[in-house]
Design a protein around this motif. Structure first.
Motif, PDB file in Angstrom:
ATOM      1  N   GLY A 217       0.701  -1.271  -0.040  1.00 52.70           N
ATOM      2  CA  GLY A 217       0.122   0.087   0.068  1.00 52.70           C
ATOM      3  C   GLY A 217       0.878   1.399   0.092  1.00 52.70           C
ATOM      4  N   HIS A 218       2.139   1.313  -0.061  1.00 57.36           N
ATOM      5  CA  HIS A 218       3.062   2.492   0.202  1.00 57.36           C
ATOM      6  C   HIS A 218       3.055   3.034  -1.422  1.00 57.36           C
ATOM      7  N   HIS A 219       3.402   4.295  -1.602  1.00 63.28           N
ATOM      8  CA  HIS A 219       3.170   4.986  -2.792  1.00 63.28           C
ATOM      9  C   HIS A 219       4.337   5.941  -3.006  1.00 63.28           C
ATOM     10  N   LEU A 220       4.778   6.279  -4.146  1.00 62.92           N
ATOM     11  CA  LEU A 220       5.683   7.301  -4.400  1.00 62.92           C
ATOM     12  C   LEU A 220       5.292   8.654  -4.356  1.00 62.92           C
ATOM     13  N   GLU A 221       5.991   9.744  -4.084  1.00 63.78           N
ATOM     14  CA  GLU A 221       5.432  10.942  -3.927  1.00 63.78           C
ATOM     15  C   GLU A 221       6.856  11.748  -4.346  1.00 63.78           C
ATOM     16  N   HIS A 222       6.557  12.947  -4.757  1.00 64.22           N
ATOM     17  CA  HIS A 222       7.497  14.123  -5.041  1.00 64.22           C
ATOM     18  C   HIS A 222       8.669  13.608  -5.857  1.00 64.22           C
ATOM     19  N   ARG A 223       8.277  13.048  -7.198  1.00 65.73           N
ATOM     20  CA  ARG A 223       9.237  12.548  -8.051  1.00 65.73           C
ATOM     21  C   ARG A 223       9.901  13.588  -8.777  1.00 65.73           C
ATOM     22  N   GLU A 261      -0.331   1.929  -6.431  1.00 71.55           N
ATOM     23  CA  GLU A 261      -1.482   2.548  -5.613  1.00 71.55           C
ATOM     24  C   GLU A 261      -1.660   4.059  -6.540  1.00 71.55           C
ATOM     25  N   GLY A 262      -2.032   3.882  -7.587  1.00 70.82           N
ATOM     26  CA  GLY A 262      -2.511   5.109  -8.243  1.00 70.82           C
ATOM     27  C   GLY A 262      -1.669   5.768  -9.247  1.00 70.82           C
ATOM     28  N   LEU A 263      -0.304   5.302  -9.304  1.00 69.05           N
ATOM     29  CA  LEU A 263       0.615   5.705 -10.263  1.00 69.05           C
ATOM     30  C   LEU A 263       0.993   5.140 -11.595  1.00 69.05           C
ATOM     31  N   GLU A 264      -0.011   4.297 -11.712  1.00 66.97           N
ATOM     32  CA  GLU A 264      -0.022   3.633 -13.219  1.00 66.97           C
ATOM     33  C   GLU A 264       0.241   4.332 -14.285  1.00 66.97           C
ATOM     34  N   PRO A 265      -0.511   5.631 -14.427  1.00 60.17           N
ATOM     35  CA  PRO A 265      -0.341   6.466 -15.690  1.00 60.17           C
ATOM     36  C   PRO A 265       1.373   6.586 -15.631  1.00 60.17           C
ATOM     37  N   ALA A 282      -0.060  -8.833 -22.371  1.00 59.71           N
ATOM     38  CA  ALA A 282      -1.033  -8.502 -21.434  1.00 59.71           C
ATOM     39  C   ALA A 282      -0.525  -7.415 -20.272  1.00 59.71           C
ATOM     40  N   LEU A 283      -1.259  -6.559 -19.868  1.00 60.96           N
ATOM     41  CA  LEU A 283      -0.745  -5.617 -19.034  1.00 60.96           C
ATOM     42  C   LEU A 283      -1.952  -5.874 -17.943  1.00 60.96           C
ATOM     43  N   ILE A 284      -1.832  -5.821 -16.733  1.00 60.66           N
ATOM     44  CA  ILE A 284      -2.596  -6.042 -15.579  1.00 60.66           C
ATOM     45  C   ILE A 284      -2.523  -4.754 -14.641  1.00 60.66           C
ATOM     46  N   PHE A 285      -3.335  -4.141 -14.387  1.00 57.76           N
ATOM     47  CA  PHE A 285      -3.212  -2.963 -13.328  1.00 57.76           C
ATOM     48  C   PHE A 285      -4.325  -2.966 -12.390  1.00 57.76           C
ATOM     49  N   GLU A 286      -4.131  -2.310 -11.305  1.00 54.63           N
ATOM     50  CA  GLU A 286      -5.010  -2.548 -10.234  1.00 54.63           C
ATOM     51  C   GLU A 286      -6.051  -1.156 -10.177  1.00 54.63           C
ATOM     52  N   ARG A 287      -7.373  -1.085 -10.320  1.00 50.81           N
ATOM     53  CA  ARG A 287      -8.321  -0.213 -10.182  1.00 50.81           C
ATOM     54  C   ARG A 287      -8.373   0.025  -8.653  1.00 50.81           C
ATOM     55  N   GLY A 288      -7.655   0.888  -8.097  1.00 47.37           N
ATOM     56  CA  GLY A 288      -7.758   0.900  -6.649  1.00 47.37           C
ATOM     57  C   GLY A 288      -8.735   2.259  -6.221  1.00 47.37           C
ATOM     58  N   ARG A 289      -8.474   2.584  -4.810  1.00 53.07           N
ATOM     59  CA  ARG A 289      -9.325   3.551  -4.471  1.00 53.07           C
ATOM     60  C   ARG A 289      -8.730   5.017  -4.613  1.00 53.07           C
ATOM     61  N   SER A 290      -7.501   4.964  -5.235  1.00 50.98           N
ATOM     62  CA  SER A 290      -6.854   6.371  -5.630  1.00 50.98           C
ATOM     63  C   SER A 290      -7.649   6.851  -6.815  1.00 50.98           C
ATOM     64  N   TYR A 291      -8.320   6.146  -7.199  1.00 55.00           N
ATOM     65  CA  TYR A 291      -9.114   6.680  -8.642  1.00 55.00           C
ATOM     66  C   TYR A 291     -10.626   7.052  -8.233  1.00 55.00           C
ATOM     67  N   ASP A 292     -11.063   6.930  -6.905  1.00 54.21           N
ATOM     68  CA  ASP A 292     -12.609   7.330  -6.664  1.00 54.21           C
ATOM     69  C   ASP A 292     -12.433   8.959  -6.744  1.00 54.21           C
ATOM     70  N   THR A 293     -11.274   9.690  -6.509  1.00 52.97           N
ATOM     71  CA  THR A 293     -11.710  11.280  -6.540  1.00 52.97           C
ATOM     72  C   THR A 293     -11.926  11.596  -7.830  1.00 52.97           C
ATOM     73  N   THR A 332     -16.304   1.269 -13.473  1.00 50.80           N
ATOM     74  CA  THR A 332     -17.353   1.573 -12.388  1.00 50.80           C
ATOM     75  C   THR A 332     -16.263   1.997 -11.128  1.00 50.80           C
ATOM     76  N   ARG A 333     -16.863   1.874  -9.762  1.00 53.84           N
ATOM     77  CA  ARG A 333     -16.293   2.042  -8.496  1.00 53.84           C
ATOM     78  C   ARG A 333     -15.621   0.902  -7.947  1.00 53.84           C
ATOM     79  N   ASP A 334     -16.020  -0.368  -8.635  1.00 54.64           N
ATOM     80  CA  ASP A 334     -15.394  -1.548  -8.182  1.00 54.64           C
ATOM     81  C   ASP A 334     -13.990  -1.493  -8.003  1.00 54.64           C
ATOM     82  N   LEU A 335     -13.324  -2.294  -6.861  1.00 56.47           N
ATOM     83  CA  LEU A 335     -12.193  -2.484  -6.631  1.00 56.47           C
ATOM     84  C   LEU A 335     -11.722  -3.726  -7.592  1.00 56.47           C
TER      85      LEU A 335
END
Length: 350
Positions: A217-223, A261-265, A282-293, A332-335
């Motif tokens: 669940g950790h993620h990168l910031e301030h790149r 955690e939302g930095l897939e782009p 194939a590409l597999i990525f997570e549709r997580g809560r970071s995309y809810d906003t 949708t909002r499904d995880l």
């Protein structure tokens, strides 16, 4: 023998006296020089009995973990030793777990690892549906790029699907995770199949601040060229750069799994050569809560447009644990995990 075995990357257990040589450092059970080594230490000078008792307990637990579980619904068992060894739910042709996952005592209250152990032992396997997809689609000679590898569940799943015939590039920025990732790889004898990259993946090289959560669940910031934000400073690179440095891997049919955690782009922005090279299976990525906003939804829409514009069709599993056949994915909002396959390439039946 110890140094030779460690230098070769083979598993080795080392029994150390109370005051060992300085190279073994103090109060740790692993070695920064030899990721495949496990250290057992005297706590009292000249008293070896507790050391051998600990070794005996570890061997007993390891032997038990390598046997097939008695039943899928059997409750988790805790070995005599502090370390918990979780056998993989997926079995090999011999009916035994394809790999094992040792979890040190200091991590056994970690939320993500508790979920992993519970689902592995009682629910058919952690993230069963996606791991099943890999088993269905991987072929000998393929490459898996595992971005956000954590401790190596997906890396080991791929490497043991066709032993000795699938390569894995496991990318993980968190130092504690990298330590355990290397240990899981060494424990299962997969050093030749899995290469660890101790860095984050993004749209450019440099550094980033790592915002920690649990081990998951950790993620990168301030790149940027420097990381000036709070958190741990870690190096960042691009997938295109990693493959350019490994031309033998760049020619393989490739599966790309991203859990960041939302930095897939940003990861995909650094992988344009891979996306446009015609080797992506194939590409597999997570549709997580970071995309809810609202901002997250816009980022997800841009990501989807980028993939469909390259001719990829988007799919999902009906259920993340029980799996089933791939069905068309709708935003949708499904995880869930989203599976991107080249258009016109039908998914294989489960």
């Amino acid at each position: 023998v110890t140094h030779l075995t460690g230098a070769l990357g083979r598993p080795i257990w080392v029994l150390l006296m109370h005051h060992p040589d300085w190279r073994w450092l103090r109060e740790r059970t692993d070695s920064p020089w030899y990721p495949s080594a496990r250290l057992f230490r005297q706590t009292t000078p000249r008293d070896w009995e507790p050391v051998f008792a600990e070794v005996e307990a570890e061997l007993t637990a390891l032997a038990a973990a390598r046997r097939p579980p008695a039943a899928a619904s059997a409750p988790p068992t805790r070995p005599v030793a502090d370390e918990r060894v979780v056998p993989a739910a997926f079995l090999g042709p011999d009916g035994k777990p394809r790999f094992v996952m040792p979890i040190p005592a200091r991590f056994q209250d970690d939320a993500g690892l508790r979920v992993l152990a519970r689902e592995e032992l009682a629910d058919g396997g952690f993230e069963y549906a996606t791991r099943r997809f890999l088993d269905e689609h991987l072929e000998p000679g393929d490459l898996l790029i595992d971005v956000g590898a954590h401790w190596g569940v997906y890396a080991l799943q791929a490497a043991t699907r066709w032993p000795g015939q699938v390569q894995v590039l496991a990318i993980e920025p968190a130092p504690l995770n990298v330590e355990q990732l290397r240990r899981w790889i060494a424990t299962n004898g997969q050093e030749a199949a899995i290469e660890v990259v101790a860095a984050g993946a993004a749209d450019r090289e440099g550094f980033a601040s790592l915002a920690p959560q649990s081990t998951m669940g950790h993620h990168l910031e301030h790149r940027g060229t420097v990381a000036d934000g709070p958190g741990l400073r870690v190096p960042v690179t691009t997938l295109d750069r990693l493959l350019a440095e490994r031309p033998a891997l760049a020619t393989r049919r490739t599966f790309l799994k991203i859990d960041v955690e939302g930095l897939e782009p940003e990861v995909l922005a650094g992988a344009t050569t891979l996306l446009d090279g015609g080797r992506l299976a194939a590409l597999i990525f997570e549709r997580g809560r970071s995309y809810d906003t609202a901002e997250g939804a816009a980022r997800l829409a841009d990501l989807v447009a980028r993939l469909t514009g390259r001719g990829l069709a988007l799919w999902r599993k009906p259920h993340e644990n029980t799996g089933g056949p791939l069905v068309a994915w709708a935003p949708t909002r499904d995880l869930c995990n989203v599976f991107s396959l080249p258009a016109g390439v039908p998914p294989r039946p489960p």
